[in-house]
Design a protein around this motif. Structure first.
Motif, PDB file in Angstrom:
ATOM      1  N   LYS A  33       0.831  -1.214   0.000  1.00 33.41           N
ATOM      2  CA  LYS A  33       0.000   0.000   0.000  1.00 33.41           C
ATOM      3  C   LYS A  33       0.862   1.259   0.000  1.00 33.41           C
ATOM      4  O   LYS A  33       0.547   2.235  -0.695  1.00 33.41           O
ATOM      5  CB  LYS A  33      -0.930  -0.013   1.223  1.00 33.41           C
ATOM      6  CG  LYS A  33      -2.009  -1.078   1.150  1.00 33.41           C
ATOM      7  CD  LYS A  33      -2.995  -0.982   2.292  1.00 33.41           C
ATOM      8  CE  LYS A  33      -2.400  -1.438   3.596  1.00 33.41           C
ATOM      9  NZ  LYS A  33      -3.415  -1.491   4.690  1.00 33.41           N
ATOM     10  N   ALA A  34       1.948   1.236   0.747  1.00 33.96           N
ATOM     11  CA  ALA A  34       2.811   2.413   0.833  1.00 33.96           C
ATOM     12  C   ALA A  34       3.471   2.719  -0.508  1.00 33.96           C
ATOM     13  O   ALA A  34       3.589   3.882  -0.909  1.00 33.96           O
ATOM     14  CB  ALA A  34       3.876   2.207   1.905  1.00 33.96           C
ATOM     15  N   ASN A  35       3.903   1.680  -1.235  1.00 33.94           N
ATOM     16  CA  ASN A  35       4.613   1.889  -2.493  1.00 33.94           C
ATOM     17  C   ASN A  35       3.704   2.350  -3.620  1.00 33.94           C
ATOM     18  O   ASN A  35       4.190   2.811  -4.671  1.00 33.94           O
ATOM     19  CB  ASN A  35       5.353   0.622  -2.906  1.00 33.94           C
ATOM     20  CG  ASN A  35       6.642   0.442  -2.136  1.00 33.94           C
ATOM     21  OD1 ASN A  35       7.339   1.401  -1.844  1.00 33.94           O
ATOM     22  ND2 ASN A  35       6.967  -0.790  -1.787  1.00 33.94           N
ATOM     23  N   LEU A  36       2.398   2.230  -3.408  1.00 36.18           N
ATOM     24  CA  LEU A  36       1.464   2.793  -4.389  1.00 36.18           C
ATOM     25  C   LEU A  36       1.595   4.314  -4.446  1.00 36.18           C
ATOM     26  O   LEU A  36       1.396   4.928  -5.503  1.00 36.18           O
ATOM     27  CB  LEU A  36       0.028   2.396  -4.005  1.00 36.18           C
ATOM     28  CG  LEU A  36      -1.108   2.896  -4.890  1.00 36.18           C
ATOM     29  CD1 LEU A  36      -0.915   2.437  -6.339  1.00 36.18           C
ATOM     30  CD2 LEU A  36      -2.451   2.405  -4.344  1.00 36.18           C
ATOM     31  N   LYS A  37       1.989   4.927  -3.342  1.00 38.41           N
ATOM     32  CA  LYS A  37       2.078   6.393  -3.273  1.00 38.41           C
ATOM     33  C   LYS A  37       3.134   6.961  -4.223  1.00 38.41           C
ATOM     34  O   LYS A  37       2.822   7.845  -5.026  1.00 38.41           O
ATOM     35  CB  LYS A  37       2.330   6.828  -1.822  1.00 38.41           C
ATOM     36  CG  LYS A  37       1.191   6.473  -0.879  1.00 38.41           C
ATOM     37  CD  LYS A  37       1.487   6.888   0.564  1.00 38.41           C
ATOM     38  CE  LYS A  37       0.343   6.521   1.492  1.00 38.41           C
ATOM     39  NZ  LYS A  37       0.593   6.958   2.885  1.00 38.41           N
ATOM     40  N   PRO A  38       4.396   6.502  -4.175  1.00 38.31           N
ATOM     41  CA  PRO A  38       5.380   7.044  -5.119  1.00 38.31           C
ATOM     42  C   PRO A  38       5.058   6.726  -6.575  1.00 38.31           C
ATOM     43  O   PRO A  38       5.442   7.469  -7.478  1.00 38.31           O
ATOM     44  CB  PRO A  38       6.710   6.420  -4.681  1.00 38.31           C
ATOM     45  CG  PRO A  38       6.347   5.296  -3.790  1.00 38.31           C
ATOM     46  CD  PRO A  38       5.041   5.614  -3.167  1.00 38.31           C
ATOM     47  N   ARG A  39       4.325   5.646  -6.821  1.00 44.79           N
ATOM     48  CA  ARG A  39       3.952   5.330  -8.201  1.00 44.79           C
ATOM     49  C   ARG A  39       2.876   6.295  -8.708  1.00 44.79           C
ATOM     50  O   ARG A  39       2.861   6.652  -9.890  1.00 44.79           O
ATOM     51  CB  ARG A  39       3.512   3.871  -8.294  1.00 44.79           C
ATOM     52  CG  ARG A  39       4.688   2.911  -8.077  1.00 44.79           C
ATOM     53  CD  ARG A  39       4.318   1.447  -8.180  1.00 44.79           C
ATOM     54  NE  ARG A  39       5.513   0.625  -8.026  1.00 44.79           N
ATOM     55  CZ  ARG A  39       5.676  -0.334  -7.119  1.00 44.79           C
ATOM     56  NH1 ARG A  39       4.686  -0.594  -6.270  1.00 44.79           N
ATOM     57  NH2 ARG A  39       6.783  -1.014  -7.044  1.00 44.79           N
TER      58      ARG A  39
END
Length: 234
Positions: free
Chosen positions: A102-108
């Motif tokens: 879920k966190a890595n969706l943010k930079p994408r």
């Protein structure tokens, strides 16, 4: 550091010129890395340097710090709040118990936003990863690593702070604990399990400290993040 900054400015101008672009766009997070990119980009392109503030349920202090950087540099900025888009994707898909997924969706999401601006304005997208993060894979694949140029990827964290001082960045940014801002209370060093000072020493001096084995392991397993996807050749 002045000579290094001048060299970086010249290099960025050449990269952008060779691409027949006219400026540069980057995420402005309120942290030291993006602030240094902002300082160099402003010197290189003036009003064709654009910082985008992209909160996603972010701590309000991050935006305050980003605005301080913009004010100090007289930098053009825009704000795109991606919180609603982030939650729309989560709500439209499934409930994950994997915090990092879920966190890595943010930079994408931020990467997509930067390329939207970049293509519209004929700007290249600058990443802000430094040598320390890059070495251990402390970045999101096809997120903050997805960019057209990486000006800081040969500078360890200590050197990035030195660049920030030379650029005259606000004191609050120079003293701020590095964080990717992925979730509440997150800091880089806490998440990695070792300090940037030790990591920088491993990279620059072949230092064998308490966490050398862990750092070597992270470097090895993150190798796929530093190369293009494999291709089947026939």
């Amino acid at each position: 550091m002045k000579e290094t900054i001048d060299a970086l400015v010249t290099w960025i101008q050449k990269v952008v010129g060779d691409a027949h672009a006219k400026g540069i766009v980057f995420g402005l997070s309120g942290g030291i890395d993006s602030a240094v990119i902002a300082g160099i980009a402003k010197r290189a392109f003036g009003d064709d340097a654009l910082g985008i503030i992209m909160p996603i349920d972010s701590h309000p202090q991050d935006e305050i710090d980003a605005l301080l950087v913009a004010e100090a540099l007289d930098l053009k900025i825009e704000k795109v709040d991606l919180s609603a888009a982030y939650h729309a994707i989560l709500d439209a898909s499934f409930v994950s118990e994997n915090t990092m997924a879920k966190a890595n969706l943010k930079p994408r999401l931020r990467m997509s936003t930067l390329y939207y601006y970049g293509q519209d304005r004929n700007y290249l997208v600058s990443g802000s990863s430094n040598a320390s993060e890059y070495y251990v894979g402390y970045f999101t694949k096809f997120g903050d690593s997805a960019c057209d140029l990486m000006p800081l990827v040969d500078f360890v964290k200590e050197e990035v702070f030195a660049l920030g001082e030379a650029l005259g960045l606000p004191e609050v940014v120079l003293k701020k604990k590095p964080t990717a801002g992925l979730y509440e209370g997150q800091t880089d060093e806490l998440e990695m399990g070792f300090s940037y000072k030790e990591l920088d020493a491993v990279i620059r001096e072949d230092y064998r400290g308490e966490h050398r084995d862990k750092i070597d392991h992270l470097h090895k397993i993150s190798a796929h993040k530093r190369v293009l996807p494999p291709k089947f050749g026939k």
